[in-house]
Design a protein around this motif. Structure first.
Motif, PDB file in Angstrom:
ATOM      1  N   LEU A  72     -60.096  -1.673  -7.645  1.00  0.00           N
ATOM      2  CA  LEU A  72     -59.663  -2.658  -6.659  1.00  0.00           C
ATOM      3  C   LEU A  72     -58.569  -3.586  -7.215  1.00  0.00           C
ATOM      4  O   LEU A  72     -58.273  -4.620  -6.638  1.00  0.00           O
ATOM      5  CB  LEU A  72     -60.856  -3.462  -6.138  1.00  0.00           C
ATOM      6  N   HIS A 111     -67.957  -4.915   1.039  1.00  0.00           N
ATOM      7  CA  HIS A 111     -68.918  -5.243  -0.010  1.00  0.00           C
ATOM      8  C   HIS A 111     -69.898  -4.092  -0.203  1.00  0.00           C
ATOM      9  O   HIS A 111     -70.240  -3.743  -1.335  1.00  0.00           O
ATOM     10  CB  HIS A 111     -69.658  -6.545   0.332  1.00  0.00           C
ATOM     11  N   LEU A 120     -66.500  -9.842  -0.611  1.00  0.00           N
ATOM     12  CA  LEU A 120     -66.152  -9.539  -2.006  1.00  0.00           C
ATOM     13  C   LEU A 120     -65.423 -10.688  -2.671  1.00  0.00           C
ATOM     14  O   LEU A 120     -65.415 -10.803  -3.890  1.00  0.00           O
ATOM     15  CB  LEU A 120     -65.288  -8.282  -2.074  1.00  0.00           C
ATOM     16  N   ARG A 121     -64.822 -11.539  -1.881  1.00  0.00           N
ATOM     17  CA  ARG A 121     -64.117 -12.691  -2.448  1.00  0.00           C
ATOM     18  C   ARG A 121     -65.089 -13.681  -3.081  1.00  0.00           C
ATOM     19  O   ARG A 121     -64.698 -14.531  -3.871  1.00  0.00           O
ATOM     20  CB  ARG A 121     -63.285 -13.380  -1.377  1.00  0.00           C
ATOM     21  N   ILE A 173     -59.504  -6.347   0.145  1.00  0.00           N
ATOM     22  CA  ILE A 173     -60.954  -6.390   0.059  1.00  0.00           C
ATOM     23  C   ILE A 173     -61.504  -7.228   1.194  1.00  0.00           C
ATOM     24  O   ILE A 173     -60.839  -8.134   1.685  1.00  0.00           O
ATOM     25  CB  ILE A 173     -61.414  -6.954  -1.301  1.00  0.00           C
ATOM     26  N   ASP A 223     -55.760  -8.193  -4.037  1.00  0.00           N
ATOM     27  CA  ASP A 223     -56.588  -7.637  -5.106  1.00  0.00           C
ATOM     28  C   ASP A 223     -58.003  -8.190  -5.054  1.00  0.00           C
ATOM     29  O   ASP A 223     -58.267  -9.237  -4.463  1.00  0.00           O
ATOM     30  CB  ASP A 223     -56.023  -8.065  -6.468  1.00  0.00           C
ATOM     31  N   PHE A 224     -58.871  -7.485  -5.750  1.00  0.00           N
ATOM     32  CA  PHE A 224     -60.202  -8.004  -6.055  1.00  0.00           C
ATOM     33  C   PHE A 224     -60.009  -8.857  -7.304  1.00  0.00           C
ATOM     34  O   PHE A 224     -59.755  -8.345  -8.384  1.00  0.00           O
ATOM     35  CB  PHE A 224     -61.162  -6.845  -6.287  1.00  0.00           C
ATOM     36  N   TRP A 225     -60.096 -10.161  -7.153  1.00  0.00           N
ATOM     37  CA  TRP A 225     -59.748 -11.098  -8.210  1.00  0.00           C
ATOM     38  C   TRP A 225     -60.437 -10.765  -9.526  1.00  0.00           C
ATOM     39  O   TRP A 225     -59.835 -10.833 -10.600  1.00  0.00           O
ATOM     40  CB  TRP A 225     -60.082 -12.532  -7.787  1.00  0.00           C
ATOM     41  N   TYR A 285     -68.233  -1.328  -2.157  1.00  0.00           N
ATOM     42  CA  TYR A 285     -68.127  -1.756  -3.545  1.00  0.00           C
ATOM     43  C   TYR A 285     -69.474  -1.606  -4.254  1.00  0.00           C
ATOM     44  O   TYR A 285     -69.550  -1.070  -5.360  1.00  0.00           O
ATOM     45  CB  TYR A 285     -67.639  -3.207  -3.617  1.00  0.00           C
ATOM     46  N   GLN A 337     -61.189  -8.006 -10.814  1.00  0.00           N
ATOM     47  CA  GLN A 337     -60.559  -6.901 -11.532  1.00  0.00           C
ATOM     48  C   GLN A 337     -59.088  -7.161 -11.852  1.00  0.00           C
ATOM     49  O   GLN A 337     -58.500  -6.459 -12.662  1.00  0.00           O
ATOM     50  CB  GLN A 337     -60.681  -5.604 -10.721  1.00  0.00           C
ATOM     51  N   CYS A 377     -61.718  -2.753   1.479  1.00  0.00           N
ATOM     52  CA  CYS A 377     -62.946  -2.328   0.805  1.00  0.00           C
ATOM     53  C   CYS A 377     -64.056  -3.307   1.166  1.00  0.00           C
ATOM     54  O   CYS A 377     -63.935  -4.507   0.938  1.00  0.00           O
ATOM     55  CB  CYS A 377     -62.732  -2.303  -0.707  1.00  0.00           C
TER      56      CYS A 377
END
Length: 164
Positions: free
Chosen positions: A106, A48, A91-92, A87, A132-134, A51, A136, A46
């Motif tokens: 995510l 940015h 996004l991180r 991701i 994962d998206f941390w 998102y 979430q 995914c």
């Protein structure tokens, strides 16, 4: 592209680092479109931008949820050996304070999400990577490792029973 041999096209497609690029190639070429179900790996990240569009009130309704895109992509493949799901790097950098929603699109190690597709790919799976998206996932519990282990154990028992 249409004149290249199928095995060469598959080799080219397998080298693409993002399954979204494969999807774009499918639109551009009938030959690639017909061979795409033979690809044995999924690399989906995914971005940015995706998102941001999924959170914007102006574009939210036109964006298909990421988990749904992934499941649809998997369902189009005949045999899956490798899954890389996560991701994109920008996004991180998103902090917990920058996110106002409680979405979980995510939260990719969600056991219910894994149960939706893992049984279908598990028999041939050689490699899996999920990030994962941390933002979430940090407050959500996952039993991903035990779920994957149980599927693999079940497959091992089946193989042993077949060989007996």
């Amino acid at each position: 592209m249409e004149d290249l041999p199928g095995p060469l096209l598959l080799d080219i497609l397998a080298r693409l680092s993002d399954s979204a690029d494969v999807a774009r190639c499918r639109v551009a070429s009938r030959a690639i479109n017909s061979l795409a179900p033979e690809i044995r790996s999924v690399h989906l990240y995914c971005s940015h931008l995706r998102y941001a569009k999924s959170r914007s009130p102006l574009t939210r309704s036109s964006i298909t949820p990421f988990k749904h895109v992934f499941c649809k992509l998997l369902s189009a493949l005949h045999l899956v050996e490798r899954v890389y799901l996560g991701i994109d790097k920008p996004l991180r950098l998103v902090s917990y304070d920058d996110v106002e929603d409680e979405d979980d699109d995510l939260f990719l190690t969600d056991v219910n999400f894994l149960r939706a597709w893992l049984p279908d790919v598990c028999p041939h799976l050689k490699s899996i990577s999920i990030s994962d998206f941390w933002v979430q996932s940090c407050w959500r519990r996952t039993d991903m490792l035990s779920l994957i282990s149980s599927y693999l154990f079940f497959l091992a028992v089946q193989v042993l029973n077949l060989s007996s």
